[in-house]
Enzyme design. Sequence first.
Site, mmCIF file in Angstrom:
data_model
loop_
_atom_site.group_PDB
_atom_site.id
_atom_site.type_symbol
_atom_site.label_atom_id
_atom_site.label_comp_id
_atom_site.label_asym_id
_atom_site.label_seq_id
_atom_site.Cartn_x
_atom_site.Cartn_y
_atom_site.Cartn_z
ATOM 1 N N SER A 58 -115.624 -80.383 -94.317
ATOM 2 C CA SER A 58 -116.231 -80.899 -93.077
ATOM 3 C C SER A 58 -117.416 -81.809 -93.393
ATOM 4 O O SER A 58 -118.563 -81.455 -93.126
ATOM 5 C CB SER A 58 -116.647 -79.759 -92.143
ATOM 6 O OG SER A 58 -117.391 -78.759 -92.800
ATOM 7 N N GLY A 71 -119.421 -77.762 -97.661
ATOM 8 C CA GLY A 71 -119.890 -78.164 -98.981
ATOM 9 C C GLY A 71 -118.832 -78.999 -99.674
ATOM 10 O O GLY A 71 -117.712 -79.162 -99.167
ATOM 11 N N LEU A 72 -119.166 -79.511 -100.824
ATOM 12 C CA LEU A 72 -118.242 -80.351 -101.576
ATOM 13 C C LEU A 72 -117.018 -79.570 -102.051
ATOM 14 O O LEU A 72 -117.041 -78.338 -102.126
ATOM 15 C CB LEU A 72 -118.962 -80.946 -102.796
ATOM 16 C CG LEU A 72 -120.091 -81.946 -102.530
ATOM 17 C CD1 LEU A 72 -120.819 -82.260 -103.840
ATOM 18 C CD2 LEU A 72 -119.549 -83.216 -101.899
ATOM 19 N N SER A 124 -114.272 -71.461 -100.275
ATOM 20 C CA SER A 124 -113.184 -70.494 -100.069
ATOM 21 C C SER A 124 -113.440 -69.206 -100.835
ATOM 22 O O SER A 124 -113.194 -68.106 -100.333
ATOM 23 C CB SER A 124 -111.841 -71.104 -100.497
ATOM 24 O OG SER A 124 -111.489 -72.186 -99.667
ATOM 25 N N GLY A 131 -114.840 -77.785 -104.524
ATOM 26 C CA GLY A 131 -115.219 -77.098 -105.748
ATOM 27 C C GLY A 131 -116.543 -76.378 -105.677
ATOM 28 O O GLY A 131 -116.961 -75.730 -106.642
ATOM 29 N N ALA A 132 -117.223 -76.457 -104.530
ATOM 30 C CA ALA A 132 -118.532 -75.796 -104.400
ATOM 31 C C ALA A 132 -118.404 -74.277 -104.337
ATOM 32 O O ALA A 132 -119.345 -73.556 -104.646
ATOM 33 C CB ALA A 132 -119.262 -76.309 -103.171
ATOM 34 N N GLY A 133 -117.226 -73.811 -103.905
ATOM 35 C CA GLY A 133 -117.017 -72.364 -103.828
ATOM 36 C C GLY A 133 -116.904 -71.834 -102.414
ATOM 37 O O GLY A 133 -117.050 -70.629 -102.184
#
Length: 202
Positions: free
Chosen positions: A109, A35-36, A42, A38-40
């Site tokens: 990725s 995902g982008l 991690s 800042g998408a969450g």
Amino acid sequence: MKQETKHIVWHDTAVQKQERQQRNQHKSCILWFTGLSGAGKSTLANALEHRLFERGLNSYVLDGDNVRHGLNKGLGFGEEDRKENIRRIGEVAKLFVDAGLIVCTAFISPFAEDRNRVRALVQEDEFVEIYVRCSLEACEDRDPKGLYKKARTGEISNFTGISSPYEEPLQPELVVDSDQHSIEACVNQMITFLRERNYLPD
């Protein structure tokens, strides 16, 4: 290089993957969070791992930033370096699967080809692509590392979503809408999915 590598032969281990899975009492697999920025990814990967750890399951998180401190230190963010970054992570994740673990990989990725290349490294049911879907606007609002701001001003080049493309997964095993649901709700969704697909014991 060919002269050096043609004499290298894979050495089978005395303990097989299936034996490790039996002892761990769960399947091993790659949970590939994409995902982008800042998408969450991690945040969700770590929250999920904590839930698995509480249940006595064997897992580990491979985080994009952490890996660049060691294994992938020196790689940049151009297209070729990004590809090499994912290639190395894929090979490491494959070893974790062989070790009988659930490995949560949190990487932007951005290219479908690279994600599919990792998928091809393991058995069909050992790769679970989790698309952490979050609008670009929400990611920019969060901007936990201040990267979007720098990308918008040109301080950072090749930034995914701004000056470099992100190819959304077309058929991910699971989509988690992180800008619509709480962390707990997202983790519950993932746990339910993994149970229903028999990755986790009841």
